[in-house]
Design a protein around this motif. Structure first.
Motif, PDB file in Angstrom:
ATOM      1  N   LEU A  10      59.184 -22.226  80.202  1.00  0.00           N
ATOM      2  CA  LEU A  10      60.402 -22.711  79.548  1.00  0.00           C
ATOM      3  C   LEU A  10      61.237 -21.507  79.137  1.00  0.00           C
ATOM      4  CD1 LEU A  10      58.843 -25.398  77.152  1.00  0.00           C
ATOM      5  CD2 LEU A  10      59.779 -25.760  79.442  1.00  0.00           C
ATOM      6  N   VAL A  11      62.539 -21.566  79.421  1.00  0.00           N
ATOM      7  CA  VAL A  11      63.435 -20.447  79.118  1.00  0.00           C
ATOM      8  C   VAL A  11      64.645 -20.973  78.355  1.00  0.00           C
ATOM      9  CG1 VAL A  11      64.729 -18.490  80.051  1.00  0.00           C
ATOM     10  CG2 VAL A  11      62.728 -19.361  81.299  1.00  0.00           C
ATOM     11  N   ALA A  12      64.982 -20.293  77.266  1.00  0.00           N
ATOM     12  CA  ALA A  12      66.157 -20.693  76.475  1.00  0.00           C
ATOM     13  C   ALA A  12      66.774 -19.467  75.830  1.00  0.00           C
ATOM     14  CB  ALA A  12      65.761 -21.704  75.397  1.00  0.00           C
TER      15      ALA A  12
ATOM     16  N   GLU B 259      60.405 -22.858  91.453  1.00  0.00           N
ATOM     17  CA  GLU B 259      61.416 -23.906  91.488  1.00  0.00           C
ATOM     18  C   GLU B 259      62.101 -23.937  90.124  1.00  0.00           C
ATOM     19  OE1 GLU B 259      59.610 -27.581  92.601  1.00  0.00           O
ATOM     20  OE2 GLU B 259      58.815 -26.789  94.480  1.00  0.00           O
ATOM     21  N   ILE B 260      63.425 -23.943  90.130  1.00  0.00           N
ATOM     22  CA  ILE B 260      64.198 -23.830  88.888  1.00  0.00           C
ATOM     23  C   ILE B 260      64.848 -25.171  88.561  1.00  0.00           C
ATOM     24  CG2 ILE B 260      66.104 -22.656  87.725  1.00  0.00           C
ATOM     25  CD1 ILE B 260      65.625 -20.336  89.764  1.00  0.00           C
ATOM     26  N   TYR B 261      64.587 -25.642  87.356  1.00  0.00           N
ATOM     27  CA  TYR B 261      65.182 -26.884  86.858  1.00  0.00           C
ATOM     28  C   TYR B 261      66.032 -26.571  85.635  1.00  0.00           C
ATOM     29  CZ  TYR B 261      61.917 -29.410  89.868  1.00  0.00           C
ATOM     30  OH  TYR B 261      61.230 -29.895  90.960  1.00  0.00           O
ATOM     31  N   LEU B 262      67.131 -27.293  85.491  1.00  0.00           N
ATOM     32  CA  LEU B 262      68.012 -27.132  84.341  1.00  0.00           C
ATOM     33  C   LEU B 262      67.941 -28.381  83.469  1.00  0.00           C
ATOM     34  CD1 LEU B 262      71.241 -25.704  86.042  1.00  0.00           C
ATOM     35  CD2 LEU B 262      69.249 -24.439  85.202  1.00  0.00           C
ATOM     36  N   LYS B 263      67.651 -28.193  82.187  1.00  0.00           N
ATOM     37  CA  LYS B 263      67.750 -29.301  81.228  1.00  0.00           C
ATOM     38  C   LYS B 263      69.212 -29.373  80.807  1.00  0.00           C
ATOM     39  CE  LYS B 263      66.313 -32.627  78.567  1.00  0.00           C
ATOM     40  NZ  LYS B 263      66.328 -33.981  79.157  1.00  0.00           N
ATOM     41  N   ARG B 264      69.904 -30.437  81.210  1.00  0.00           N
ATOM     42  CA  ARG B 264      71.360 -30.496  81.169  1.00  0.00           C
ATOM     43  C   ARG B 264      71.891 -30.952  79.803  1.00  0.00           C
ATOM     44  NH1 ARG B 264      74.253 -30.865  85.779  1.00  0.00           N
ATOM     45  NH2 ARG B 264      75.960 -30.370  84.328  1.00  0.00           N
ATOM     46  N   GLU B 265      71.655 -30.157  78.767  1.00  0.00           N
ATOM     47  CA  GLU B 265      72.203 -30.456  77.449  1.00  0.00           C
ATOM     48  C   GLU B 265      73.728 -30.315  77.417  1.00  0.00           C
ATOM     49  OE1 GLU B 265      70.285 -31.614  74.561  1.00  0.00           O
ATOM     50  OE2 GLU B 265      69.251 -32.038  76.448  1.00  0.00           O
ATOM     51  N   ASP B 266      74.277 -29.647  78.414  1.00  0.00           N
ATOM     52  CA  ASP B 266      75.734 -29.529  78.515  1.00  0.00           C
ATOM     53  C   ASP B 266      76.417 -30.869  78.771  1.00  0.00           C
ATOM     54  OD1 ASP B 266      74.281 -29.128  81.056  1.00  0.00           O
ATOM     55  OD2 ASP B 266      76.279 -29.036  81.951  1.00  0.00           O
ATOM     56  N   LEU B 267      75.649 -31.875  79.189  1.00  0.00           N
ATOM     57  CA  LEU B 267      76.221 -33.186  79.481  1.00  0.00           C
ATOM     58  C   LEU B 267      76.273 -34.103  78.268  1.00  0.00           C
ATOM     59  CD1 LEU B 267      74.650 -33.884  83.002  1.00  0.00           C
ATOM     60  CD2 LEU B 267      76.909 -32.996  82.445  1.00  0.00           C
TER      61      LEU B 267
ATOM     62  N   CYS C 157      70.003 -25.503  79.682  1.00  0.00           N
ATOM     63  CA  CYS C 157      71.452 -25.297  79.798  1.00  0.00           C
ATOM     64  C   CYS C 157      72.070 -25.943  78.567  1.00  0.00           C
ATOM     65  CB  CYS C 157      71.984 -25.916  81.089  1.00  0.00           C
ATOM     66  SG  CYS C 157      73.704 -25.500  81.432  1.00  0.00           S
ATOM     67  N   SER C 158      72.102 -25.190  77.476  1.00  0.00           N
ATOM     68  CA  SER C 158      72.341 -25.764  76.151  1.00  0.00           C
ATOM     69  C   SER C 158      73.781 -26.175  75.895  1.00  0.00           C
ATOM     70  CB  SER C 158      71.905 -24.769  75.072  1.00  0.00           C
ATOM     71  OG  SER C 158      72.564 -23.527  75.243  1.00  0.00           O
ATOM     72  N   GLY C 159      74.722 -25.706  76.712  1.00  0.00           N
ATOM     73  CA  GLY C 159      76.117 -26.091  76.498  1.00  0.00           C
ATOM     74  C   GLY C 159      76.961 -25.814  77.725  1.00  0.00           C
TER      75      GLY C 159
ATOM     76  N   HIS D  67      72.836 -16.547  79.055  1.00  0.00           N
ATOM     77  CA  HIS D  67      71.846 -15.503  78.772  1.00  0.00           C
ATOM     78  C   HIS D  67      70.473 -15.920  79.280  1.00  0.00           C
ATOM     79  CE1 HIS D  67      75.051 -13.962  76.225  1.00  0.00           C
ATOM     80  NE2 HIS D  67      74.348 -12.864  76.040  1.00  0.00           N
ATOM     81  N   ALA D  68      70.117 -17.182  79.087  1.00  0.00           N
ATOM     82  CA  ALA D  68      68.842 -17.677  79.610  1.00  0.00           C
ATOM     83  C   ALA D  68      68.833 -17.638  81.134  1.00  0.00           C
ATOM     84  CB  ALA D  68      68.585 -19.093  79.106  1.00  0.00           C
ATOM     85  N   LEU D  69      69.942 -18.040  81.741  1.00  0.00           N
ATOM     86  CA  LEU D  69      70.035 -18.028  83.201  1.00  0.00           C
ATOM     87  C   LEU D  69      69.956 -16.610  83.750  1.00  0.00           C
ATOM     88  CD1 LEU D  69      72.898 -20.642  83.377  1.00  0.00           C
ATOM     89  CD2 LEU D  69      70.632 -20.959  84.393  1.00  0.00           C
ATOM     90  N   ALA D  70      70.523 -15.654  83.020  1.00  0.00           N
ATOM     91  CA  ALA D  70      70.514 -14.265  83.490  1.00  0.00           C
ATOM     92  C   ALA D  70      69.112 -13.696  83.570  1.00  0.00           C
ATOM     93  CB  ALA D  70      71.374 -13.398  82.570  1.00  0.00           C
TER      94      ALA D  70
END
Length: 480
Positions: free
Chosen positions: A303-305, A151-159, A451-453, A429-432
C-alpha cells in the motif's frame, strides 16, 4: 490538570493556582526542564498555535519495547500511540474534548448514526470508490524493467464528491456537531480540499461554516477558494499557509466553545481528534480489502500513500496494520531535497515534540522553533505528522520515503498521459515513488496507490512546469 506522559520521556504539569506549565525530560532519575509557558492564554498560543513547540530530541535508537506495544496502545487507547499523542491543551479545553470523546465513542456503536452515515457516504459522497487497474502505467514500468514488475491499482478517492478523500471525515464530523447541538463549524485548510469538503457538509446539514486559509495557499489554490464561497462558507485569510491557518482556527474555536465545533481534517491535534479522523477515513482501507478479494482473491501486497499530516495514508493503512505481510509505504514531500530547507519530510528529518496539542514528529530547530515546510503539493505543507504515523515509524511497521517536487510533477504528468487521470500534486508524491519501488518488486505483486485527490486545482501549475515538458516525455500517441 496534570498530564503525565511516559516518565522516561516527558512530564508536563500545570500549576492549578498560577497556571505555569513545566515540561521536563527525564534522563535516568533526573529531569531537565525544557519549556515553561506562563499562563493558559500563552499555552493556547505556544502549544496550540505558534511557531514554537515543546521540543524533545529524537532518540538515536528506537525503544525496542515499542515493537511489542499492546493492541490497545496501537489503537490509541486514551489518545496514546506508544509515546505519541495525548492532550497538550489548557484546562479550559479538557471538558470540551472529553465531551467530544464521549460522543465519538457513542456514535461508533449507534446503529442509527451508522446507518445515516452509510447512506450519506453512498448517496452523497459517492462511495464506494473504484479500485482501478492502471494497465498502461503497469506496462510502462514493466517495459522499463525487461517485462518484470508489479500490477498497479489506484484507489480512486479523487472521484468522491468534492474531489478528494476529505469528505469521508467531514460529513461524519458535521453529523456529530449537529448531534451536539453546535450551530457553526470552524475549520482550516491548505490545499482547499478539506475546506471544500467541510463547506459542502455544512451546506447539506444547515450549519454555518467558517474556513481559515493562508494567503499563500489562496493564491495557489484559487479554484477551491471559489468553490468554498459558492458552497456558502465564509473564508477568512491568514498571513502564511496551512500552519498559520490551523492556529487561527484553533483560536476562533477556543473563543466560542459553547456554540462552535472545530472540524479537523488531519490526524493531528489533541485526542480524540486523530482517532476520529482515522476512524472516518478507514472506509478507504475497508473497501480496498473487499475490492482486492473480489478482483484477485487476496490482499494487496503493498500500500502506498502520500504523507502530509497523514489522513489519507492512515485511511488506507489502518485496515491492514495487523497484517505484517502487507507493506505500508508513506511518501513525504521532499521539496527541493532533504538537505535543503525546502521540504515537508517530517518523518525523515523531524524530531519529537509537541505542537497543536499532540506529541509527534515535528520539523523544528534546536530551539524548538518550527521550520516552515515546503512542497509543490500545498496540502503536504505542514510541519508535523499524526501521532499514529509517528508510532508506526518507531515500531518499524510502516516505511517512509520522500520524493522531490520535480519527481511529483513528473509523475502527475505521466498519469495524465498514460491513464487519462489527473491526480492532485499531493497524491502525485505517492505515484512518483513507483519509479523507485517497481523495479524492486517481482511480477504479480499487487500494489495499491491511494489517489487521494484530483488535480483540477493544480492543472495550471502542472501545465506550466518547465522541467518535464509533457509532449516530449509522454506523447498522447505513446503505446503501452
Amino acid at each position: 490538570m496534570a498530564c503525565n506522559m511516559r516518565t522516561d520521556l516527558l512530564i508536563s504539569q500545570i500549576c492549578p493556582t498560577s497556571g505555569h506549565v513545566s515540561v521536563k525530560r527525564r534522563i535516568g532519575n533526573a529531569s531537565v526542564v525544557r519549556a515553561v509557558v506562563v499562563d493558559h492564554n500563552s499555552l493556547v498560543k505556544n502549544i496550540i498555535g505558534s511557531t514554537s513547540s515543546l521540543i524533545m530530541k529524537r532518540p538515536t535508537l528506537p525503544n525496542p519495547q515499542l515493537v511489542e506495544e499492546t493492541d490497545n496502545e496501537r489503537k490509541g487507547c486514551k489518545g496514546k500511540f506508544g509515546r505519541f499523542g495525548g492532550k497538550f491543551v489548557p484546562e479550559t479545553l479538557i471538558s470540551c474534548l472529553s465531551n467530544l470523546e464521549a460522543e465519538f465513542n457513542l456514535v461508533l456503536h449507534d446503529a442509527q448514526f451508522q446507518a445515516e452515515l452509510a447512506t450519506a457516504l453512498r448517496d452523497y459522497v459517492g462511495r464506494e470508490t473504484p479500485l482501478y487497474f492502471a494497465e498502461r502505467l503497469t506496462n510502462h514500468y514493466k517495459k522499463n524493467n525487461n517485462g518484470e514488475g508489479p500490477e498497479i491499482y489506484l484507489k480512486r478517492e479523487d472521484l468522491n464528491h468534492g474531489g478528494a478523500h476529505k469528505i469521508n471525515n467531514a460529513i461524519a464530523q458535521a453529523m456529530i456537531a449537529k448531534r451536539l447541538g453546535r450551530k457553526s463549524i470552524v475549520a482550516a485548510t491548505g490545499a482547499g480540499q478539506h475546506g471544500v469538503a467541510t463547506a459542502a457538509a455544512c451546506a447539506k446539514l444547515s450549519l454555518q461554516c467558517t474556513i481559515f486559509m493562508g494567503t499563500k495557499d489562496m493564491e495557489k489554490q484559487s479554484s477551491n477558494l471559489v468553490l468554498m464561497k459558492l458552497l456558502g462558507a465564509e473564508v477568512k485569510s491568514v498571513d502564511g499557509n496551512f500552519k498559520e491557518a490551523t492556529s487561527e482556527a484553533f483560536r476562533e474555536w477556543v473563543g466560542n466553545l459553547e456554540s462552535s465545533y472545530y472540524l479537523t481534517g488531519t490526524v493531528v491535534g489533541p485526542h480524540p481528534c486523530p482517532s476520529m479522523v482515522r476512524e472516518f477515513q478507514s472506509v478507504i482501507g475497508k473497501e480496498t480489502r473487499r475490492q482486492a478479494m473480489d478482483k484477485w482473491g487476496g490482499k494487496p501486497d503493498v500500500l502506498v500513500a502520500c504523507v502530509g499530516s497523514g489522513s489519507n495514508a492512515l485511511g488506507l493503512f489502518h485496515e491492514f496494520i495487523k497484517e505484517k505481510d502487507v507493506r505500508l509505504i508513506g511518501v513525504e514531500a521532499g521539496g527541493f531535497g532533504l538537505e535543503s530547507d525546502k521540504h515537508s519530510a517530517t518523518l525523515a528529518k523531524g524530531d519529537v515534540g509537541v505542537y497543536h496539542g499532540t506529541m509527534s514528529y515535528l520539523l523544528q530547530d534546536e530551539e524548538g522553533q518550527i521550520i516552515r515546510p515546503h512542497s509543490v503539493g500545498v496540502g503536504l505543507e505542514y510541519p508535523a505528522v499524526g501521532p499514529e504515523l509517528s508510532f508506526l515509524k518507531d515500531t518499524g511497521r510502516a516505511e517512509y520515503y520522500s520524493v522531490t517536487d520535480k519527481e511529483a510533477l513528473n509523475a502527475c504528468q505521466m498519469l495524465c498521459r498514460l491513464e487519462g487521470i489527473i491526480p492532485s500534486l499531493e497524491a502525485s508524491h505517492a505515484l512518483a515513488f513507483l519509479n523507485k519501488l517497481c523495479p524492486t518488486l517481482p511480477t504479480g505483486t499487487k500494489v495499491v496507490v491511494n489517489c487521494s485527490g484530483r488535480g483540477d486545482k493544480d492543472a495550471e501549475m502542472i501545465l506550466n512546469h518547465k522541467y518535464y515538458p509533457m509532449e516530449k516525455q509522454f506523447p498522447a500517441s505513446q503505446n503501452s
